[in-house]
Motif scaffolding. Structure first.
Motif, mmCIF file in Angstrom:
data_model
loop_
_atom_site.group_PDB
_atom_site.id
_atom_site.type_symbol
_atom_site.label_atom_id
_atom_site.label_comp_id
_atom_site.label_asym_id
_atom_site.label_seq_id
_atom_site.Cartn_x
_atom_site.Cartn_y
_atom_site.Cartn_z
ATOM 1 N N ALA A 1 -28.583 20.381 -35.877
ATOM 2 C CA ALA A 1 -27.491 19.599 -35.272
ATOM 3 C C ALA A 1 -28.043 18.517 -34.358
ATOM 4 O O ALA A 1 -27.590 17.366 -34.383
ATOM 5 C CB ALA A 1 -26.560 20.533 -34.497
ATOM 6 N N ALA A 2 -29.050 18.869 -33.545
ATOM 7 C CA ALA A 2 -29.669 17.891 -32.647
ATOM 8 C C ALA A 2 -30.358 16.783 -33.429
ATOM 9 O O ALA A 2 -30.304 15.607 -33.049
ATOM 10 C CB ALA A 2 -30.671 18.596 -31.736
ATOM 11 N N SER A 3 -30.979 17.140 -34.542
ATOM 12 C CA SER A 3 -31.708 16.158 -35.354
ATOM 13 C C SER A 3 -30.761 15.149 -36.002
ATOM 14 O O SER A 3 -31.045 13.944 -36.025
ATOM 15 C CB SER A 3 -32.523 16.873 -36.433
ATOM 16 O OG SER A 3 -33.502 17.718 -35.860
ATOM 17 N N VAL A 4 -29.628 15.623 -36.527
ATOM 18 C CA VAL A 4 -28.656 14.710 -37.129
ATOM 19 C C VAL A 4 -28.047 13.802 -36.059
ATOM 20 O O VAL A 4 -27.814 12.609 -36.283
ATOM 21 C CB VAL A 4 -27.552 15.483 -37.875
ATOM 22 C CG1 VAL A 4 -26.530 14.509 -38.473
ATOM 23 C CG2 VAL A 4 -28.152 16.346 -38.979
ATOM 24 N N ALA A 5 -27.816 14.369 -34.871
ATOM 25 C CA ALA A 5 -27.312 13.555 -33.764
ATOM 26 C C ALA A 5 -28.327 12.483 -33.381
ATOM 27 O O ALA A 5 -27.968 11.321 -33.137
ATOM 28 C CB ALA A 5 -26.997 14.443 -32.561
ATOM 29 N N MET A 6 -29.616 12.835 -33.353
ATOM 30 C CA MET A 6 -30.660 11.864 -33.028
ATOM 31 C C MET A 6 -30.759 10.791 -34.111
ATOM 32 O O MET A 6 -31.013 9.615 -33.817
ATOM 33 C CB MET A 6 -32.002 12.580 -32.857
ATOM 34 C CG MET A 6 -33.142 11.660 -32.444
ATOM 35 S SD MET A 6 -32.880 10.847 -30.842
ATOM 36 C CE MET A 6 -33.500 12.094 -29.724
ATOM 37 N N LEU A 7 -30.546 11.174 -35.367
ATOM 38 C CA LEU A 7 -30.518 10.193 -36.455
ATOM 39 C C LEU A 7 -29.422 9.160 -36.217
ATOM 40 O O LEU A 7 -29.619 7.951 -36.406
ATOM 41 C CB LEU A 7 -30.306 10.915 -37.790
ATOM 42 C CG LEU A 7 -30.327 10.065 -39.064
ATOM 43 C CD1 LEU A 7 -30.937 10.855 -40.208
ATOM 44 C CD2 LEU A 7 -28.939 9.588 -39.460
ATOM 45 N N LEU A 8 -28.269 9.623 -35.754
ATOM 46 C CA LEU A 8 -27.160 8.712 -35.452
ATOM 47 C C LEU A 8 -27.507 7.801 -34.277
ATOM 48 O O LEU A 8 -27.107 6.629 -34.252
ATOM 49 C CB LEU A 8 -25.894 9.511 -35.135
ATOM 50 C CG LEU A 8 -25.200 10.147 -36.341
ATOM 51 C CD1 LEU A 8 -24.138 11.130 -35.881
ATOM 52 C CD2 LEU A 8 -24.577 9.081 -37.231
ATOM 53 N N PHE A 9 -28.264 8.319 -33.307
ATOM 54 C CA PHE A 9 -28.703 7.475 -32.201
ATOM 55 C C PHE A 9 -29.644 6.386 -32.705
ATOM 56 O O PHE A 9 -29.589 5.230 -32.255
ATOM 57 C CB PHE A 9 -29.382 8.310 -31.124
ATOM 58 C CG PHE A 9 -29.965 7.492 -30.000
ATOM 59 C CD1 PHE A 9 -29.171 6.622 -29.275
ATOM 60 C CD2 PHE A 9 -31.316 7.600 -29.673
ATOM 61 C CE1 PHE A 9 -29.708 5.862 -28.239
ATOM 62 C CE2 PHE A 9 -31.852 6.845 -28.647
ATOM 63 C CZ PHE A 9 -31.049 5.972 -27.926
ATOM 64 N N GLY A 10 -30.515 6.739 -33.648
ATOM 65 C CA GLY A 10 -31.393 5.744 -34.247
ATOM 66 C C GLY A 10 -30.595 4.638 -34.933
ATOM 67 O O GLY A 10 -30.923 3.452 -34.822
ATOM 68 N N ILE A 11 -29.533 5.039 -35.627
ATOM 69 C CA ILE A 11 -28.649 4.063 -36.273
ATOM 70 C C ILE A 11 -27.980 3.175 -35.222
ATOM 71 O O ILE A 11 -27.913 1.951 -35.369
ATOM 72 C CB ILE A 11 -27.588 4.783 -37.127
ATOM 73 C CG1 ILE A 11 -28.243 5.430 -38.358
ATOM 74 C CG2 ILE A 11 -26.476 3.833 -37.554
ATOM 75 C CD1 ILE A 11 -27.302 6.284 -39.185
ATOM 76 N N ALA A 12 -27.503 3.799 -34.140
ATOM 77 C CA ALA A 12 -26.823 3.049 -33.085
ATOM 78 C C ALA A 12 -27.740 2.004 -32.449
ATOM 79 O O ALA A 12 -27.297 0.898 -32.111
ATOM 80 C CB ALA A 12 -26.303 4.004 -32.017
ATOM 81 N N CYS A 13 -29.030 2.338 -32.316
ATOM 82 C CA CYS A 13 -29.981 1.432 -31.668
ATOM 83 C C CYS A 13 -30.187 0.129 -32.445
ATOM 84 O O CYS A 13 -30.498 -0.905 -31.848
ATOM 85 C CB CYS A 13 -31.326 2.131 -31.474
ATOM 86 S SG CYS A 13 -31.317 3.341 -30.133
#
Length: 389
Positions: free
Chosen positions: A10-22
């Motif tokens: 769950a944390a990894s998918v959330a971090m992937l979304l943060f990468g997209i947001a950046c």
């Protein structure tokens, strides 16, 4: 009992979304320009708004996570991202877009800090290794959005639909955090002011914060100025200059993947020291290399060498302050973001005065400062018996 593997997912998918947001602002630049006729100043304002949101998220997540736990703060931050992506693709009001970009930065800043703190709490041994694996997902998100967007646009999918799909991706980690049991709040009885004060007086965490101050500035300076450096120093066209960013991003992501394995068996600070030396060697190649291909090898070495800093240092922070790890992560991440802004501002002045050709020397100076800070950090950690080797 919480399920470590599912929480890490769950944390990894959330971090992937943060990468997209950046990288979202850069990716939808054309959409904003063509749909709203905005200028470069407005795009720059959006980048500042995103940074302000990320800074606020980094400041706030730690004490909240320590007081109320990770579940609520992760659910709220993912709802922020979901809302922002869905609304940006549907609104025709620029003020709403600005508000949603701030929300994107706020949610992303919370996710960046909270997922790192959560992973450090979940894996008490070899924190750096798991934090490195977490960083891989940020890289996947940041690398995939421009590529996937380009492919989907060629297949007649609109920007609005693409943004909507990205928003829907947040449902996956959101659902996981809703149903999974997270670690209990560490300070449910109240705010531990005395512990916070002791943390602020601790010279080791301040040294780590200053180390990440320079590391964060280094990373953003590289992504901001590398294409211009290749344009001016190697006299290549814009397309070939931009390849340097892809090369660095790929090398950074691959390095974090390998680090996740290496940090399970090798002493963390030795891996970090090796990485800094690789980075410095890459800068030497960029400074004295006479061809575009040598410059590309140099920038790949920058990405490869820079990967260890955040996972290793955040791992040490989590070990030093297990009872208030959220607040400790907030402190060093805020210092890192401050360095990001100040070193980039200084870099702009330096490159305007001495031309972008001075980029490699400026970056070498940053690495030398980081090596000095690392020496003192290692001494302090050994004195506190956190390092055994």
């Amino acid at each position: 009992m919480h399920n470590k593997n599912l929480l890490f997912l769950a944390a990894s998918v959330a971090m992937l979304l943060f990468g997209i947001a950046c990288v979202a602002i850069g990716t939808i630049n054309e959409y904003l320009t063509s749909s709203f006729s905005v200028d470069k100043i407005f795009i720059g304002i959006l980048a500042s708004v995103f940074a302000a949101g990320a800074l606020l998220g980094s400041v706030s997540f730690g004490p909240v996570a320590d007081r109320f736990g990770y579940k609520i703060i992760m659910i709220v931050s993912l709802l922020f991202l979901f809302t922002a992506f869905e609304v940006i693709g549907r609104t025709d009001q620029l003020i709403v877009i600005q508000a949603m970009i701030f929300l994107l930065g706020l949610g992303g800043g919370i996710i960046n800090g909270a997922t790192s703190a959560l992973v450090a709490d979940l894996f008490t041994e070899k924190k750096g290794a798991y934090l490195s694996f977490l960083g891989v997902f940020w890289g996947i998100g940041a690398l995939s959005l421009p590529l996937v967007t380009s492919v989907l646009l060629k297949n007649d999918m609109s920007y609005s639909s693409i943004l909507s799909v990205i928003g829907l991706m947040a449902i996956v980690p959101l659902t996981l955090f809703l149903i999974l049991k997270c670690p209990e709040p560490k300070n449910s009885g109240g705010i531990p002011y005395k512990k916070y004060l002791q943390m602020l007086k601790n010279p080791t965490i301040l040294l780590i914060g200053f180390f990440l101050f320079f590391q964060s500035g280094f990373e953003t300076l590289t992504t901001t100025w590398t294409p211009r450096y290749f344009l001016e120093v190697y006299s290549v066209n814009t397309q070939n200059a931009l390849i340097s960013l892809t090369v660095m991003s790929i090398s950074l992501t691959v390095s974090r993947l390998l680090l996740g394995i290496a940090l399970k068996t090798i002493v963390a600070y030795k891996v970090l020291l090796t990485g800094l030396l690789i980075t410095f060697s890459g800068l030497l190649m960029m400074k004295f290399g006479t061809s575009y291909s040598i410059g590309m090898v140099g920038i790949a070495m920058l990405g490869f060498g820079a990967a260890a800093a955040f996972p290793v240092m955040l791992g040490y922070v989590g070990t030093m302050f297990p009872d208030i790890s959220g607040a400790a992560f907030s402190l060093v991440l805020v210092m890192a973001l401050t360095g990001n802004m100040l070193l980039n501002a200084l870099g702009g002045i330096v490159f305007e005065t001495y031309k972008v050709a001075s980029f490699s020397l400026y970056m070498m100076a940053i690495i030398l400062i980081m090596l000095i800070l690392l020496y003192f950090i290692i001494l302090k950690l050994k004195q506190q018996n956190i390092l055994k080797n």
